[in-house]
Design a protein around this motif. Structure first.
Motif, PDB file in Angstrom:
ATOM      1  N   MET A   1       0.819  -1.188   0.000  1.00 26.78           N
ATOM      2  CA  MET A   1       0.000   0.000   0.000  1.00 26.78           C
ATOM      3  C   MET A   1       0.864   1.252   0.000  1.00 26.78           C
ATOM      4  O   MET A   1       0.466   2.278  -0.529  1.00 26.78           O
ATOM      5  CB  MET A   1      -0.930  -0.015   1.206  1.00 26.78           C
ATOM      6  N   ALA A   2       2.048   1.201   0.533  1.00 27.24           N
ATOM      7  CA  ALA A   2       2.893   2.394   0.582  1.00 27.24           C
ATOM      8  C   ALA A   2       3.269   2.847  -0.819  1.00 27.24           C
ATOM      9  O   ALA A   2       3.423   4.023  -1.066  1.00 27.24           O
ATOM     10  CB  ALA A   2       4.144   2.112   1.404  1.00 27.24           C
ATOM     11  N   GLY A   3       3.414   1.917  -1.766  1.00 26.79           N
ATOM     12  CA  GLY A   3       3.819   2.283  -3.114  1.00 26.79           C
ATOM     13  C   GLY A   3       2.832   3.193  -3.814  1.00 26.79           C
ATOM     14  O   GLY A   3       3.216   4.182  -4.420  1.00 26.79           O
ATOM     15  N   TRP A   4       1.544   2.873  -3.745  1.00 24.79           N
ATOM     16  CA  TRP A   4       0.574   3.722  -4.449  1.00 24.79           C
ATOM     17  C   TRP A   4       0.544   5.113  -3.842  1.00 24.79           C
ATOM     18  O   TRP A   4       0.385   6.095  -4.552  1.00 24.79           O
ATOM     19  CB  TRP A   4      -0.824   3.095  -4.480  1.00 24.79           C
ATOM     20  N   TRP A   5       0.728   5.222  -2.524  1.00 19.58           N
ATOM     21  CA  TRP A   5       0.703   6.543  -1.880  1.00 19.58           C
ATOM     22  C   TRP A   5       1.913   7.361  -2.308  1.00 19.58           C
ATOM     23  O   TRP A   5       1.793   8.516  -2.684  1.00 19.58           O
ATOM     24  CB  TRP A   5       0.674   6.367  -0.359  1.00 19.58           C
ATOM     25  N   THR A   6       3.094   6.765  -2.265  1.00 19.18           N
ATOM     26  CA  THR A   6       4.312   7.483  -2.623  1.00 19.18           C
ATOM     27  C   THR A   6       4.261   7.938  -4.070  1.00 19.18           C
ATOM     28  O   THR A   6       4.546   9.095  -4.387  1.00 19.18           O
ATOM     29  CB  THR A   6       5.550   6.583  -2.393  1.00 19.18           C
ATOM     30  N   LEU A 106      -3.782   7.328 -12.218  1.00 23.51           N
ATOM     31  CA  LEU A 106      -4.223   6.851 -10.907  1.00 23.51           C
ATOM     32  C   LEU A 106      -3.744   5.426 -10.688  1.00 23.51           C
ATOM     33  O   LEU A 106      -3.826   4.598 -11.589  1.00 23.51           O
ATOM     34  CB  LEU A 106      -5.750   6.865 -10.809  1.00 23.51           C
ATOM     35  N   GLU A 107      -3.248   5.176  -9.502  1.00 22.65           N
ATOM     36  CA  GLU A 107      -2.895   3.822  -9.107  1.00 22.65           C
ATOM     37  C   GLU A 107      -3.766   3.465  -7.928  1.00 22.65           C
ATOM     38  O   GLU A 107      -3.687   4.099  -6.875  1.00 22.65           O
ATOM     39  CB  GLU A 107      -1.419   3.742  -8.720  1.00 22.65           C
ATOM     40  N   LEU A 108      -4.615   2.480  -8.125  1.00 22.11           N
ATOM     41  CA  LEU A 108      -5.525   2.095  -7.049  1.00 22.11           C
ATOM     42  C   LEU A 108      -4.786   1.310  -5.973  1.00 22.11           C
ATOM     43  O   LEU A 108      -3.926   0.489  -6.284  1.00 22.11           O
ATOM     44  CB  LEU A 108      -6.656   1.224  -7.600  1.00 22.11           C
ATOM     45  N   PRO A 109      -5.118   1.569  -4.719  1.00 22.97           N
ATOM     46  CA  PRO A 109      -4.536   0.740  -3.654  1.00 22.97           C
ATOM     47  C   PRO A 109      -5.050  -0.688  -3.808  1.00 22.97           C
ATOM     48  O   PRO A 109      -6.144  -0.917  -4.337  1.00 22.97           O
ATOM     49  CB  PRO A 109      -5.052   1.399  -2.366  1.00 22.97           C
ATOM     50  N   GLY A 110      -4.261  -1.641  -3.368  1.00 15.24           N
ATOM     51  CA  GLY A 110      -4.607  -3.049  -3.538  1.00 15.24           C
ATOM     52  C   GLY A 110      -5.932  -3.459  -2.925  1.00 15.24           C
ATOM     53  O   GLY A 110      -6.572  -4.391  -3.403  1.00 15.24           O
ATOM     54  N   TRP A 111      -6.374  -2.777  -1.881  1.00 18.83           N
ATOM     55  CA  TRP A 111      -7.615  -3.145  -1.217  1.00 18.83           C
ATOM     56  C   TRP A 111      -8.855  -2.622  -1.939  1.00 18.83           C
ATOM     57  O   TRP A 111      -9.977  -2.963  -1.587  1.00 18.83           O
ATOM     58  CB  TRP A 111      -7.627  -2.653   0.228  1.00 18.83           C
ATOM     59  N   ASP A 136     -21.521  11.882   2.648  1.00 17.35           N
ATOM     60  CA  ASP A 136     -21.233  11.352   1.330  1.00 17.35           C
ATOM     61  C   ASP A 136     -21.952  10.022   1.200  1.00 17.35           C
ATOM     62  O   ASP A 136     -21.863   9.170   2.089  1.00 17.35           O
ATOM     63  CB  ASP A 136     -19.732  11.168   1.129  1.00 17.35           C
ATOM     64  N   ALA A 137     -22.659   9.855   0.096  1.00 14.57           N
ATOM     65  CA  ALA A 137     -23.462   8.647  -0.097  1.00 14.57           C
ATOM     66  C   ALA A 137     -22.607   7.410  -0.347  1.00 14.57           C
ATOM     67  O   ALA A 137     -23.042   6.297  -0.087  1.00 14.57           O
ATOM     68  CB  ALA A 137     -24.428   8.853  -1.272  1.00 14.57           C
ATOM     69  N   ASN A 138     -21.380   7.611  -0.827  1.00 13.32           N
ATOM     70  CA  ASN A 138     -20.513   6.476  -1.146  1.00 13.32           C
ATOM     71  C   ASN A 138     -19.248   6.526  -0.311  1.00 13.32           C
ATOM     72  O   ASN A 138     -18.830   7.599   0.112  1.00 13.32           O
ATOM     73  CB  ASN A 138     -20.125   6.525  -2.636  1.00 13.32           C
ATOM     74  N   PRO A 139     -18.612   5.354  -0.093  1.00  8.19           N
ATOM     75  CA  PRO A 139     -17.328   5.344   0.620  1.00  8.19           C
ATOM     76  C   PRO A 139     -16.295   6.133  -0.178  1.00  8.19           C
ATOM     77  O   PRO A 139     -16.309   6.138  -1.407  1.00  8.19           O
ATOM     78  CB  PRO A 139     -16.951   3.865   0.669  1.00  8.19           C
ATOM     79  N   ASN A 140     -15.413   6.826   0.527  1.00 11.75           N
ATOM     80  CA  ASN A 140     -14.441   7.686  -0.133  1.00 11.75           C
ATOM     81  C   ASN A 140     -13.052   7.539   0.454  1.00 11.75           C
ATOM     82  O   ASN A 140     -12.833   7.938   1.588  1.00 11.75           O
ATOM     83  CB  ASN A 140     -14.836   9.161   0.044  1.00 11.75           C
ATOM     84  N   PRO A 141     -12.095   6.980  -0.310  1.00 14.46           N
ATOM     85  CA  PRO A 141     -10.710   7.147   0.105  1.00 14.46           C
ATOM     86  C   PRO A 141     -10.351   8.610  -0.127  1.00 14.46           C
ATOM     87  O   PRO A 141     -10.828   9.236  -1.072  1.00 14.46           O
ATOM     88  CB  PRO A 141      -9.923   6.247  -0.849  1.00 14.46           C
ATOM     89  N   LEU A 142      -9.539   9.179   0.722  1.00 16.94           N
ATOM     90  CA  LEU A 142      -9.190  10.592   0.631  1.00 16.94           C
ATOM     91  C   LEU A 142      -7.685  10.728   0.618  1.00 16.94           C
ATOM     92  O   LEU A 142      -6.990  10.138   1.447  1.00 16.94           O
ATOM     93  CB  LEU A 142      -9.777  11.338   1.842  1.00 16.94           C
ATOM     94  N   MET A 143      -7.151  11.504  -0.341  1.00 18.92           N
ATOM     95  CA  MET A 143      -5.730  11.779  -0.379  1.00 18.92           C
ATOM     96  C   MET A 143      -5.556  13.289  -0.507  1.00 18.92           C
ATOM     97  O   MET A 143      -5.970  13.884  -1.497  1.00 18.92           O
ATOM     98  CB  MET A 143      -5.059  11.076  -1.556  1.00 18.92           C
ATOM     99  N   VAL A 144      -4.999  13.913   0.507  1.00 17.72           N
ATOM    100  CA  VAL A 144      -4.698  15.343   0.479  1.00 17.72           C
ATOM    101  C   VAL A 144      -3.248  15.462   0.063  1.00 17.72           C
ATOM    102  O   VAL A 144      -2.359  14.922   0.720  1.00 17.72           O
ATOM    103  CB  VAL A 144      -4.937  15.985   1.867  1.00 17.72           C
TER     104      VAL A 144
END
Length: 163
Positions: A1-6, A106-111, A136-144
């Protein structure tokens, strides 16, 4: 998971990086940008909001100028600007992507499985902003990628339905 964030951080943290990812043709595309006076909060209620069409390039230049304490032609009118819910990916029939060129960046996280995605939106603003309390009606991953974001969450039993 660290790879997609970096990887995501390095590509998305610089506003000019977005222009580089989408190219000159899409940079000239007009996007709907919400605007409000400097003392207001942005509202998710489209009936209560005002918007203008700006070239994405102009919005990015405004963000860069604001971040650097420089002047920009869109400043000085007592308004704040906020690109919100600008679709990059949409699996909803009634919503077409505005900036589909960014999907390949975009690179999606593995989960997160692609089939789970209804929509991926781009949000950008020049300077501090706040929104009214909403859900929010849908789940949201958030990246600032720049600055900070404070999110206050309540348990469902603490909320009363609007109506």
């Amino acid at each position: 998971m660290a790879g997609w964030w970096t990887d995501g951080w390095s590509r998305w943290s610089n506003p000019h990086g977005i222009l580089q990812m989408i190219g000159p043709e899409a940079s000239a595309r007009r996007v709907e940008v919400a605007c409000a006076d400097l003392e207001s909060q942005f509202s998710g209620d489209v009936r209560a909001s005002q918007s203008i069409a700006l070239k994405l390039y102009d919005l990015v230049q405004l963000i860069v100028a604001t971040n650097n304490g420089e002047r920009h032609w869109a400043q000085g009118h007592g308004l704040q600007f906020y690109l919100c819910q600008c679709p990059i990916i949409s699996n909803e029939r009634e919503v077409k992507p505005v900036l589909p060129e960014l999907e390949t960046c975009l690179e999606l996280p593995g989960w997160l499985r692609p089939a789970q995605i209804q929509r991926v939106n781009l949000w950008m603003c020049a300077g501090p902003s706040s929104t009214t309390t909403h859900y929010d009606a849908n789940p949201n991953p958030l990246m600032v990628t720049r600055g900070t974001k404070t999110v206050t969450m309540w348990a469902p039993e603490q909320c009363t339905p609007a109506g």
